[in-house]
Design an enzyme around this catalytic site. Sequence first.
Site, PDB file in Angstrom:
ATOM      1  N   GLU A 199       0.854  -1.187   0.000  1.00 41.50           N
ATOM      2  CA  GLU A 199       0.000   0.000   0.000  1.00 41.50           C
ATOM      3  C   GLU A 199       0.897   1.247   0.000  1.00 41.50           C
ATOM      4  O   GLU A 199       1.898   1.288   0.703  1.00 41.50           O
ATOM      5  CB  GLU A 199      -0.877  -0.025   1.256  1.00 41.50           C
ATOM      6  CG  GLU A 199      -1.734   1.211   1.460  1.00 41.50           C
ATOM      7  CD  GLU A 199      -2.352   1.249   2.848  1.00 41.50           C
ATOM      8  OE1 GLU A 199      -3.432   1.842   2.988  1.00 41.50           O
ATOM      9  OE2 GLU A 199      -1.757   0.684   3.802  1.00 41.50           O
ATOM     10  N   LYS A 239      -9.589   0.030  -1.967  1.00 40.32           N
ATOM     11  CA  LYS A 239      -9.920  -0.300  -0.581  1.00 40.32           C
ATOM     12  C   LYS A 239     -11.383   0.011  -0.298  1.00 40.32           C
ATOM     13  O   LYS A 239     -11.863   1.124  -0.531  1.00 40.32           O
ATOM     14  CB  LYS A 239      -9.010   0.503   0.356  1.00 40.32           C
ATOM     15  CG  LYS A 239      -9.120   0.130   1.820  1.00 40.32           C
ATOM     16  CD  LYS A 239      -8.092   0.914   2.640  1.00 40.32           C
ATOM     17  CE  LYS A 239      -8.071   0.480   4.095  1.00 40.32           C
ATOM     18  NZ  LYS A 239      -7.069   1.228   4.875  1.00 40.32           N
ATOM     19  N   CYS A 289      -4.357  -3.083   4.001  1.00 39.82           N
ATOM     20  CA  CYS A 289      -4.112  -2.583   5.361  1.00 39.82           C
ATOM     21  C   CYS A 289      -5.128  -3.125   6.363  1.00 39.82           C
ATOM     22  O   CYS A 289      -5.279  -4.321   6.521  1.00 39.82           O
ATOM     23  CB  CYS A 289      -4.069  -1.059   5.352  1.00 39.82           C
ATOM     24  SG  CYS A 289      -3.258  -0.350   6.822  1.00 39.82           S
TER      25      CYS A 289
END
Length: 520
Positions: free
Chosen positions: A269, A329, A386
């Site tokens: 990321e 995301k 994440c």
Amino acid sequence: MPAARPSRWWTLLLAVAGGLVTRVAFPGPGLWPAAFLGIALLYLALRRDSARWNALVGLVWGLAFFPALITWADEAVGPVPWLMLSLACAAYVALFGAAWSWARRGEAVWRSPWWQLPVFVVIWVALEEALAFWPFGGFPWGRLAFSQADSPLASFAALGGVPLLSAAVCTVGVLLGRALIALRHAQLLTASSTALAAVFVVLAGFAVPLPTGAQDGTLLVGAVQGNVPGQGLDAFGRRAVVLDNHVQGTYALLDDVEPGELDLVLWPENGTDIDPQVDKQAAAAIDGAAQALGAPMLVGTVEYPETGGRYNTSVLWEPGQGVVATYSKRHPAPFAEYIPLRPVARLFSSAVDRVTRDMLPGHGDGAIPLESERLGRTVVLGDVICFEVAYDSLVRSAVRAGGEILVVQTNNATFGWSDESTQQLAMSRIRAIEHGRATVQISTVGVSGVIQPNGALTESTELFTADQMIASLPLRTSQTWATRLGAWPAWGIDALALCAVVSGAVGAARLRGTNRGEPA
């Protein structure tokens, strides 16, 4: 004569000790048996009948546990948001204390420790599920399951997911608490048999098979941890340097492999905060590295739509072609990647204004198709970004959509030298077990790791170093029971918890004002 109830202040001391001990179960140091003792102490602390007092006991346990667990939030956004988040999480444990008091007031549960065991467990797991859902999409970081990556119990995740694993941890804790109660009353046979039951539950984890072999070939991947020039919220102030670090780390893979040997290169990321889809220099740098390796690259970047906001995006870059697939995301982190209730939040911390452009939620299921010339077929990568690794449904949907391996792309630079990265790695290990998938956690600064489908960590990196990893990952297509059952175990536990609390409260209405002494 009724048994004496424990002193009020003694229960608070037990709660403080229980919260602190439970924290020790999580990385670091990650002493997983401590979770059993922490829950046992909470069970003992909640021996009084008052729902209000037990709510206070639960709050104290939570305030001993959560601030110590998430000190990285202080590192990232400052003391006020850290303490507010800790207080919100602790409030759930307070609610658990009250709910347990109401459920236990049913006559059968009050009189029988063997009814207390399942009731305590289902209410605890239901409150974990609630915390993972609300507010602002929930915060599941402190679930008991995530402390058990090295425990025999971890294999239960393959049967019923994180809810079942948390239930198993809680079960052992309650059994240990019951053993301590029996010991206090000099009931040595009961104490020993209950302790043995706790040991049996732990050892039962060894009986759950965790296959690790490849079912449809293997994928040779290189993972690049490029490092960043700084720490905290300013770690990405020099975006070109971060991009260059990851480009150079990609070329460094050629010290160990020949061009064309790798099937895939993984970046973390924020591997580049310069969008290669609009910036020609960034695109040229990435494509040059991809062509030198002769391999596609999964690159963490950002997108800025014309309508405003931004997306935290992963792009699959084919050499000479560019972007062929994307995933954005789906669960941006509140108060870090976007600011809900910004005017209100600003009253508590001016740091909210450092997030100048709110992140937008993406769509899709995290399944990225990779055309493998060597295998002669399309390999599906299950991608989460994440904190998404903490959310059951997001990881599960990537696997159900065909993910044959899991990739956890993350950026831990914001959290400094805290335990955040190792706690996240433990979650990735649990997800590998839960879904039977080889997993790579790749971070900008570490800790990155290669994880086998049985949760074994076979390679890892250090914090704030530039490093690379190369691994042959088994591709698996079968689904574990946890993947197939999906959210059903959690929904079943939630329903049982609600029934237990309601029936206990109704039963207690008949006995209000009576003193029944200490519960069994």
